[in-house]
Design an enzyme around this catalytic site. Structure first.
Site, short mmCIF file in Angstrom:
data_model
loop_
_atom_site.label_atom_id
_atom_site.label_comp_id
_atom_site.label_asym_id
_atom_site.label_seq_id
_atom_site.Cartn_x
_atom_site.Cartn_y
_atom_site.Cartn_z
N TYR A 147 0.80 -3.04 -3.45
CA TYR A 147 0.27 -2.28 -2.56
C TYR A 147 -0.57 -1.14 -4.16
CZ TYR A 147 -0.75 2.72 -1.20
OH TYR A 147 -1.20 3.69 -0.20
N ASP A 173 -1.35 -2.83 -12.56
CA ASP A 173 -1.36 -1.46 -12.29
C ASP A 173 0.06 -1.07 -11.63
OD1 ASP A 173 -0.98 0.46 -9.82
OD2 ASP A 173 -1.25 -0.37 -8.05
N LYS A 212 1.49 8.71 -11.68
CA LYS A 212 3.66 9.04 -10.85
C LYS A 212 3.76 10.14 -12.12
CE LYS A 212 3.79 6.18 -7.36
NZ LYS A 212 4.08 6.55 -6.31
#
Ligand code: PLP
Length: 428
Positions: free
Chosen positions: A144, A239, A267
């Site tokens: 994702y 990623d 994050k």
């Protein structure tokens, strides 16, 4: 546990926000029951609006590696807020955070701050296409990369959890330049490059997959991607929105020795505030506007509060902290495995650094298909049993659990005990 106030707030919220939430997995649809509505968070503990307390393994989906509301982070943000909330113009905080990132990840020579992981991956893909002048991006099933139109194909937990093979609202043309391969199936990538190598701008991958539970890269997989990208003149995009500063101090590159061309951070980099970044080789980043022709911008990019929270967080990520974190994670891993073994429940626990996932399946989990074989009904029962015993797990079988430096051995011991009883109930 009394959840009466949570229930009232959730019911009112459902009138104003889809399912009462601002991100789908928060609605508890994969585990049943009503979402818990929270009031405060400190260290490894969440407190809900009814006064119930939980040991937290969601950590706001990853950012809270120091635990919630670490005093140094709160102070940094408070001090900054007294000076300014946003400039929309350069300030020193951006430089300080960028310097800290290059110190921890020296392969990031230049970067651009954005406000979400989605923006980071979207911009990284645009950069890869702009720098190579090629259309195709190779992505992996089960990885994702945020809700970028062109990357929302076979995109892991959220989508997989809700069995939405395709997302409505994305015309086929938007994903026409996205090629799919199986995570850890290097042969499929080789085939794609053999067919489309001259048209391929890059490969985007979660180096340690964390959106189909936790699936580590097979030996040679990332090295193979690096080799193929170099061979075909394509760019390798890591990623690391979830991985960065979590799997190791220097992220996936430190852990695996494989260096990408472009990296996406998110994050932890914002310490709990909406900060993300993309960066990499200087010559590539010089394609970004206004130096180059790849346009990308943001009203709140480099926001001073986010920069302050990120810097205060990264400053505390010392090598010693990772040693302590690893010891706690190991303790949790050993305890959870022992509990499942004692109850004869087939379970695979995959862990890389401070991210882990328990799959309820007899076979090793190495790719999307094996991850999807986890027993989701069993997980839903386990989740609810843990919640009743004051442990807050991610509300989906295919999400990573996040351990923080604020979890104490006592928290972990309580978690293992709650797990043993909840699992026993779940299989009864
Ligand atoms: N990339 C990865 C690997 C992620 O795990 C996520 C979010 O969980 C994203 C990108 C998107 O980040 P955001 O939710 O900040 O847009």
């Amino acid at each position: 546990m009394d959840h009466s106030r949570s229930t009232v707030i959730n019911q009112l919220a459902q009138q104003l926000m889809p399912a009462g939430v601002n991100s789908p997995v928060r609605a508890f649809r994969a585990v049943g029951g009503d979402p818990v509505v929270f009031e405060s968070a400190s260290g490894a503990t969440l407190t809900d609006v009814d006064g119930n307390r939980y040991i937290d393994y969601v950590g706001s989906w990853g950012p809270m590696i120091l635990g919630h509301s670490h005093p140094a982070v709160v102070e940094a943000v408070t001090e900054m807020a007294k000076k300014a909330m946003s400039f929309g113009a350069p300030h020193e905080g951006e430089l300080l955070l960028a310097q800290k990132i290059t110190e921890m990840m020296p392969h990031i020579e230049m970067m651009r701050f954005v406000c979400s992981g989605t923006e980071a991956t979207m911009s990284a893909v645009r950069l890869a296409r702009g720098a190579t002048n090629r259309p195709y991006i190779i992505k992996f099933e089960g990885c994702y990369h945020g809700h970028v139109d062109s990357l929302l194909a076979k995109a892991g937990s959220g989508v997989a959890t809700f069995s939405l093979p395709e997302c409505a609202g994305i015309p086929p043309e938007m994903t026409a330049n996205t090629l799919l391969a199986g995570y850890n199936h290097l042969y499929e990538v080789e085939q794609l490059f053999m067919k489309h190598g001259a048209q391929s701008a890059g490969v985007i991958v979660e180096p340690i997959a964390g959106n189909m539970g936790v699936v580590p890269p097979a030996s040679g997989f990332l090295e193979g991607l690096r080799r193929l990208c170099t061979q075909y003149g394509a760019l390798l995009i890591f990623d690391e929105v979830m991985n960065c500063f979590r799997v190791a101090r220097g992220g996936a590159t430190e852990l695996t020795g494989v260096t990408p061309d472009i990296v996406c951070l998110g994050k932890i980099v914002g310490g709990g505030l909406p900060v993300a970044a993309y960066g990499g080789r200087r010559d590539l980043m010089q394609n970004i506007a206004p130096l180059g022709a790849v346009y990308q911008a943001g009203t709140l990019s480099g926001n001073p509060l986010g920069m302050a929270a990120g810097l205060a967080t990264l400053n505390l990520l010392t090598p010693e902290l990772y040693i302590q974190l690893e010891a706690n994670c190991q303790m949790l891993e050993v305890g959870l495995k022992a509990a499942a073994a004692e109850l004869n429940v087939p379970m695979q626990l995959n862990r890389v650094g401070a991210m882990l996932c328990c799959f309820f399946t007899p076979n090793p989990v190495t790719d999307t298909d094996s991850a999807m074989s986890t027993n989701r009904e069993l997980f839903a029962k386990l989740f609810n049993g843990m919640l009743d015993r004051g442990v807050y797990l991610p509300p989906s079988a295919l999400e990573s659990w996040f351990v923080s430096a604020a979890h104490t051995p006592d928290d972990i011991q309580k978690t293992i005990e709650a797990f043993r009883i909840s699992l026993q109930e779940a299989v009864a």
